[in-house]
Motif scaffolding. Structure first.
Motif, PDB file in Angstrom:
ATOM      1  N   GLY A 103       0.814  -1.209   0.000  1.00  0.00           N
ATOM      2  CA  GLY A 103       0.000   0.000   0.000  1.00  0.00           C
ATOM      3  C   GLY A 103       0.848   1.259   0.000  1.00  0.00           C
ATOM      4  N   PHE A 104       1.918   1.248   0.804  1.00  0.00           N
ATOM      5  CA  PHE A 104       2.807   2.406   0.826  1.00  0.00           C
ATOM      6  C   PHE A 104       3.520   2.555  -0.509  1.00  0.00           C
ATOM      7  CE2 PHE A 104       6.921   4.419   1.437  1.00  0.00           C
ATOM      8  CZ  PHE A 104       6.564   5.571   2.123  1.00  0.00           C
ATOM      9  N   LEU A 105       3.981   1.444  -1.085  1.00  0.00           N
ATOM     10  CA  LEU A 105       4.688   1.509  -2.368  1.00  0.00           C
ATOM     11  C   LEU A 105       3.787   2.082  -3.462  1.00  0.00           C
ATOM     12  CD1 LEU A 105       7.183   0.791  -4.105  1.00  0.00           C
ATOM     13  CD2 LEU A 105       6.158  -1.461  -4.484  1.00  0.00           C
ATOM     14  N   PHE A 106       2.504   1.733  -3.441  1.00  0.00           N
ATOM     15  CA  PHE A 106       1.570   2.249  -4.435  1.00  0.00           C
ATOM     16  C   PHE A 106       1.518   3.775  -4.388  1.00  0.00           C
ATOM     17  CE2 PHE A 106      -2.785   3.700  -5.368  1.00  0.00           C
ATOM     18  CZ  PHE A 106      -2.873   3.329  -6.700  1.00  0.00           C
ATOM     19  N   HIS A 107       1.379   4.335  -3.200  1.00  0.00           N
ATOM     20  CA  HIS A 107       1.296   5.792  -3.080  1.00  0.00           C
ATOM     21  C   HIS A 107       2.655   6.442  -3.346  1.00  0.00           C
ATOM     22  CE1 HIS A 107      -2.324   4.517  -0.806  1.00  0.00           C
ATOM     23  NE2 HIS A 107      -2.843   5.600  -1.353  1.00  0.00           N
ATOM     24  N   TYR A 108       3.738   5.758  -2.959  1.00  0.00           N
ATOM     25  CA  TYR A 108       5.083   6.262  -3.259  1.00  0.00           C
ATOM     26  C   TYR A 108       5.289   6.356  -4.772  1.00  0.00           C
ATOM     27  CZ  TYR A 108      10.205   6.372  -3.482  1.00  0.00           C
ATOM     28  OH  TYR A 108      11.507   6.706  -3.761  1.00  0.00           O
ATOM     29  N   CYS A 109       4.815   5.334  -5.504  1.00  0.00           N
ATOM     30  CA  CYS A 109       4.944   5.345  -6.969  1.00  0.00           C
ATOM     31  C   CYS A 109       4.155   6.501  -7.576  1.00  0.00           C
ATOM     32  CB  CYS A 109       4.459   4.019  -7.543  1.00  0.00           C
ATOM     33  SG  CYS A 109       5.571   2.627  -7.247  1.00  0.00           S
ATOM     34  N   LEU A 110       2.973   6.780  -7.042  1.00  0.00           N
ATOM     35  CA  LEU A 110       2.173   7.893  -7.555  1.00  0.00           C
ATOM     36  C   LEU A 110       2.890   9.224  -7.327  1.00  0.00           C
ATOM     37  CD1 LEU A 110      -1.462   6.921  -6.451  1.00  0.00           C
ATOM     38  CD2 LEU A 110      -0.417   6.706  -8.713  1.00  0.00           C
ATOM     39  N   LEU A 111       3.521   9.374  -6.166  1.00  0.00           N
ATOM     40  CA  LEU A 111       4.241  10.617  -5.888  1.00  0.00           C
ATOM     41  C   LEU A 111       5.483  10.729  -6.769  1.00  0.00           C
ATOM     42  CD1 LEU A 111       4.414  13.170  -4.198  1.00  0.00           C
ATOM     43  CD2 LEU A 111       5.661  11.879  -2.448  1.00  0.00           C
ATOM     44  N   ALA A 112       6.218   9.615  -6.936  1.00  0.00           N
ATOM     45  CA  ALA A 112       7.396   9.629  -7.809  1.00  0.00           C
ATOM     46  C   ALA A 112       6.994   9.917  -9.250  1.00  0.00           C
ATOM     47  CB  ALA A 112       8.134   8.288  -7.723  1.00  0.00           C
ATOM     48  N   LEU A 113       5.855   9.375  -9.666  1.00  0.00           N
ATOM     49  CA  LEU A 113       5.340   9.623 -11.009  1.00  0.00           C
ATOM     50  C   LEU A 113       5.025  11.106 -11.201  1.00  0.00           C
ATOM     51  CD1 LEU A 113       4.643   7.552 -13.347  1.00  0.00           C
ATOM     52  CD2 LEU A 113       2.262   7.889 -12.691  1.00  0.00           C
ATOM     53  N   THR A 114       4.381  11.698 -10.187  1.00  0.00           N
ATOM     54  CA  THR A 114       4.027  13.119 -10.262  1.00  0.00           C
ATOM     55  C   THR A 114       5.273  13.992 -10.304  1.00  0.00           C
ATOM     56  OG1 THR A 114       2.027  12.646  -8.973  1.00  0.00           O
ATOM     57  CG2 THR A 114       2.677  14.948  -9.166  1.00  0.00           C
ATOM     58  N   GLN A 115       6.237  13.685  -9.440  1.00  0.00           N
ATOM     59  CA  GLN A 115       7.473  14.468  -9.404  1.00  0.00           C
ATOM     60  C   GLN A 115       8.208  14.403 -10.734  1.00  0.00           C
ATOM     61  OE1 GLN A 115      10.749  13.061  -9.377  1.00  0.00           O
ATOM     62  NE2 GLN A 115      11.890  14.946  -8.957  1.00  0.00           N
ATOM     63  N   GLY A 116       8.356  13.194 -11.298  1.00  0.00           N
ATOM     64  CA  GLY A 116       9.029  13.057 -12.583  1.00  0.00           C
ATOM     65  C   GLY A 116       8.269  13.735 -13.709  1.00  0.00           C
ATOM     66  N   MET A 117       6.933  13.652 -13.658  1.00  0.00           N
ATOM     67  CA  MET A 117       6.108  14.260 -14.699  1.00  0.00           C
ATOM     68  C   MET A 117       6.280  15.776 -14.726  1.00  0.00           C
ATOM     69  SD  MET A 117       1.978  13.929 -15.204  1.00  0.00           S
ATOM     70  CE  MET A 117       1.592  14.890 -13.738  1.00  0.00           C
ATOM     71  N   VAL A 118       6.326  16.398 -13.535  1.00  0.00           N
ATOM     72  CA  VAL A 118       6.433  17.857 -13.471  1.00  0.00           C
ATOM     73  C   VAL A 118       7.860  18.315 -13.753  1.00  0.00           C
ATOM     74  CG1 VAL A 118       6.154  19.884 -12.008  1.00  0.00           C
ATOM     75  CG2 VAL A 118       4.527  18.012 -11.845  1.00  0.00           C
ATOM     76  N   VAL A 119       8.815  17.796 -12.971  1.00  0.00           N
ATOM     77  CA  VAL A 119      10.183  18.327 -12.989  1.00  0.00           C
ATOM     78  C   VAL A 119      10.910  17.989 -14.283  1.00  0.00           C
ATOM     79  CG1 VAL A 119      12.419  18.241 -11.829  1.00  0.00           C
ATOM     80  CG2 VAL A 119      10.313  18.291 -10.481  1.00  0.00           C
ATOM     81  N   ASN A 120      10.804  16.734 -14.732  1.00  0.00           N
ATOM     82  CA  ASN A 120      11.565  16.310 -15.908  1.00  0.00           C
ATOM     83  C   ASN A 120      10.722  16.191 -17.167  1.00  0.00           C
ATOM     84  OD1 ASN A 120      14.005  15.983 -14.404  1.00  0.00           O
ATOM     85  ND2 ASN A 120      13.173  14.087 -13.574  1.00  0.00           N
ATOM     86  N   GLY A 121       9.431  16.432 -17.060  1.00  0.00           N
ATOM     87  CA  GLY A 121       8.563  16.355 -18.216  1.00  0.00           C
ATOM     88  C   GLY A 121       7.970  17.693 -18.598  1.00  0.00           C
ATOM     89  N   LEU A 122       7.027  18.175 -17.791  1.00  0.00           N
ATOM     90  CA  LEU A 122       6.313  19.404 -18.118  1.00  0.00           C
ATOM     91  C   LEU A 122       7.234  20.618 -18.148  1.00  0.00           C
ATOM     92  CD1 LEU A 122       3.054  18.858 -16.006  1.00  0.00           C
ATOM     93  CD2 LEU A 122       3.321  18.654 -18.480  1.00  0.00           C
ATOM     94  N   VAL A 123       8.171  20.706 -17.207  1.00  0.00           N
ATOM     95  CA  VAL A 123       9.089  21.853 -17.184  1.00  0.00           C
ATOM     96  C   VAL A 123       9.927  21.888 -18.454  1.00  0.00           C
ATOM     97  CG1 VAL A 123      11.109  22.844 -16.033  1.00  0.00           C
ATOM     98  CG2 VAL A 123       9.169  22.064 -14.670  1.00  0.00           C
ATOM     99  N   ASN A 124      10.479  20.737 -18.849  1.00  0.00           N
ATOM    100  CA  ASN A 124      11.344  20.704 -20.027  1.00  0.00           C
ATOM    101  C   ASN A 124      10.597  21.011 -21.310  1.00  0.00           C
ATOM    102  OD1 ASN A 124      13.464  20.037 -18.367  1.00  0.00           O
ATOM    103  ND2 ASN A 124      13.402  17.852 -18.822  1.00  0.00           N
TER     104      ASN A 124
END
Length: 724
Positions: A103-124
């Motif tokens: 359960g924790f890993l599931f939410h951790y993956c969602l947060l890591a997904l969001t961070q990567g999407m914003v910082v290394n995706g949308l910003v670039n």
């Protein structure tokens, strides 16, 4: 020995302000503590016990062995505050199904997904749009991009040290809040800068009556939105700090040793998939007009150079998604149920070194211990070798992540969008697959720390051999008028101006390549001397080009199929692209297969209480020596292969338009091989220097400090006895 009082074992006594940190028991008591923790010393002969002084201390039997469930001191199982999922007394039963590592890993993956999407995706993907909308130079947008790393470096060590003893899931709730806030702040300039005024269309054909542009230095109030973008990136960096330090340590706490690599690999792969989602989402949003929220009709399309897309919508979506994760992270307990039992079953694999011993069970509780903890980790040679190996690997991977599209575009004559798509197709799946495969293999074979490092070393060697694909992929430059080919025998090489276009008043800062019917590429329709065009056809076609040999004058019509030039680069004769992409994909997979094992090795070779700080040090050095200088070094290297620069009306050099393909390929091979050899060297050195605990010494995580204390006391007392 009648009347002898019990012997107090300093290895299992918590130090406090009322007692000294290092007790001075008799040699016999030291022997007892060592025998209780190190079976290899069972054959040694104990010294003749001395007559102890009487004291109202508990008897010897009160000292519990290391493996017992009843421990005294700070390392007792009560340290792991397990509990149900909820907030205070509100603990609904429906939430308890999430109170597991999965359960924790599931939410951790969602947060890591969001961070990567914003910082290394949308910003670039939004950088070029922001440059045009807010009239910013590339150097300033580079500052925006690096602001994330600046915040991460400044905070990583402190957050990882303070958060190690804290409530890690709540730190991740804080990370969710800051990531959402950073995304929100980053989108604010859209709502305060007013409506976008796109101006008149730029004419790209040869017009002799057109006035030349003059060199003017203009300043705009839009420049000040730069600071809002920097603030947004700083907030995003603050939010990203706990994710890869405290979050990774919490996962390692909550699962058995052999499963840790699998869980960490899955979490890290999500952070790699995040940018892919960011690029896809951002690319689709850029097809919407920037002021789509105003609901006004416009008369320009995406093909118009004045078009700007709705870059800001993705950041608002990320803001809402990140803040939705605050609630689940805040309901997790400090430790998941079963953590104490899992920790009790783990065996320490900490690197053995005299310089790394600490004799205080409370070490790390106070911020005053931060310098000593930092010094201790920096003196751990195995840990530092592993960190330096990840730094050299990060330098080359971030460099390729930034410039692989440019390499593909120039080597194989593709458009920027096609090159970016192919690069993303190779990099993102390859990196994610490598992270997961590395974690699965380490978990399946239940590798020890030393075997994990050997596995990472093997993967790095394999990746090195595949790196030489760049030598195979190099392609000759296609014919280019004014650069490698003359204008029908007129003009000079290295000069875009020739008699056929001298009166066209062309701008060298406007690069819009076209391919002539003669197979030669031209800088722009203006430099090809084209006076007519038909924009209804795709790609756009041009007629009556004075610099392209023709037999008859052409009168353009929409239905005409004959033309002298068409928009876009000429098709490359280089056919190595499929082979290059296949081999490079394999190189990426093997490179990232070493990523998760190296992280797991770092967690194993340091003291349990210093894992978060160790990851913090790794993240800081990773950025200072890897991700920050990587794109800079690659950029300087690639610029050194430039053969045609953009020089504007003010005489200021801008971007490079044409590169020497052969030289670029060999320069990238040189950088890659150098970094890979550095990685292999430090990986191999870590394997050579690593000293596991002695065979037969199954020391649980909770007793790492206890064993060090006992051995340290024995050494000190033996030295004192010899001196006496």
């Amino acid at each position: 020995m009648k009347g002898c009082r019990g012997i107090e074992n300093p290895a299992f006594v918590a130090s406090s302000p009322d007692s000294p940190r290092r007790l001075c028991p008799s040699p016999s008591s030291v022997e007892v503590s060592v025998l209780s923790t190190n079976p290899l010393r069972e054959g040694s002969q104990p010294q003749e016990p001395q007559e102890p002084q009487k004291s109202p201390e508990p008897p010897l039997s009160s000292v519990t062995p290391p493996g017992s469930q009843e421990r005294s001191g700070p390392e007792s199982l009560s340290e792991y505050e397990e509990g149900p999922c909820g907030w205070g007394n509100f603990q609904p039963q429906c939430l308890q199904c999430c109170n597991t590592p999965q359960g924790f890993l599931f939410h951790y993956c969602l947060l890591a997904l969001t961070q990567g999407m914003v910082v290394n995706g949308l910003v670039n993907i939004s950088i070029s749009t922001i440059e045009k909308r807010y009239e910013l130079k590339s150097s300033l947008t580079g500052l925006i991009s690096s602001s994330y790393d600046i915040a991460f470096c400044l905070l990583s060590l402190f957050v990882s040290f303070i958060g190690e003893r804290g409530h890690k899931p709540r730190w991740l709730a804080f990370a969710s809040f800051m990531l959402g806030l950073g995304a929100l702040v980053y989108s604010l300039p859209k709502f305060f800068s007013g409506k976008y005024q796109f101006g008149s269309l730029f004419e790209d054909t040869c017009l002799t009556a057109k006035n030349k542009t003059t060199c003017t230095a203009s300043s705009s109030s839009l420049f000040y939105y730069l600071y809002v973008f920097i603030l947004g990136q700083l907030l995003l960096g603050t939010g990203g700090t706990p994710l890869y330090t405290l979050g990774t340590a919490f996962i390692d706490d909550s699962v058995p040793t052999h499963k840790s690599s699998l869980y960490i690999g899955i979490g890290y792969s999500m952070s790699i998939l995040g940018p892919a989602i960011g690029y896809v989402l951002g690319g689709q949003l850029l097809t919407m007009y920037i002021d789509a929220d105003l609901g006004q009709s416009i008369d320009i399309t995406e093909d118009d150079p004045r078009w700007l897309g709705a870059w800001w919508i993705g950041f608002l979506m990320s803001w809402l998604f990140a803040w939705s994760l605050i609630i689940p992270f805040s309901c997790f307990p400090k430790h998941l149920p079963g953590t104490a039992e899992i920790q009790d079953g783990k065996t320490s694999q900490i690197h053995q070194s005299n310089s790394l011993q600490h004799t205080d069970g409370n070490f790390g509780q106070s911020f005053k211990d931060f310098p000593a903890a930092l010094k201790s980790l920096m003196r751990n040679t195995v840990f530092m070798c592993l960190v330096l190996s990840t730094c050299s690997e990060a330098l080359v991977t971030t460099g390729f992540a930034t410039f692989l599209p440019k390499f593909i575009e120039n080597q194989f004559g593709l458009s920027s969008s096609s090159a970016a798509t192919l690069a993303g197709t190779v990099l993102i799946p390859g990196a994610a697959l490598g992270q997961i495969l590395g974690g699965i293999l380490v978990s399946k074979f239940k590798m020890t720390c030393k075997n994990i490092m050997k596995f990472a070393l093997l993967m790095s060697i394999t990746a090195l051999t595949l790196t030489f694909v760049f030598v195979y992929a190099n392609c000759e430059n296609e014919p280019f008028a004014g650069v490698s080919e003359s204008y029908n025998g007129t003009g000079e090489l290295g000069n875009l101006i020739a008699p056929c276009n001298a009166n066209c008043n062309c701008l060298r800062s406007y690069y819009y390549p076209i391919c002539g019917g003669n197979g030669i590429q031209y800088f722009s329709p203006c430099y090809a001397g084209c006076t007519n065009s038909v924009s209804k056809r795709h790609p756009k076609v041009y007629y009556n080009c004075s610099c392209i040999e023709r037999k008859t004058e052409v009168t353009p019509t929409p239905s005409s199929f004959s033309f002298e030039a068409q928009a876009g680069k000429c098709s490359s004769q280089c056919k190595n692209l499929p082979v290059f992409l296949g081999i490079f994909f394999a190189a990426i997979v093997f490179t990232f297969m070493a990523g998760t094992p190296i992280t797991v090795s770092i967690l194993r070779c340091v003291n349990q209480k210093q894992r978060s700080l160790a990851l913090g040090i790794q993240c800081v050095l990773l950025r200072l020596l890897g991700t920050i200088p990587g794109p800079i070094i690659f950029g300087i290297t690639i610029d050194s292969t430039c053969i045609l620069w953009d020089i504007n009306e003010c005489g200021i050099k801008g971007a490079c338009w044409i590169y020497n393909n052969i030289k670029m390929a060999y320069m990238l091979v040189a950088i890659s091989v150098t970094c890979k050899i550095t990685t292999i060297f430090f990986n191999g050195l870590a394997v050579f220097l690593y000293k596991p605990p002695p065979l037969g010494t199954d020391v649980p995580y909770q007793n790492q400090d206890s064993v060090v204390t006992a051995v340290s006391l024995e050494c000190d007392l033996s030295k004192a006895g010899n001196d006496g």
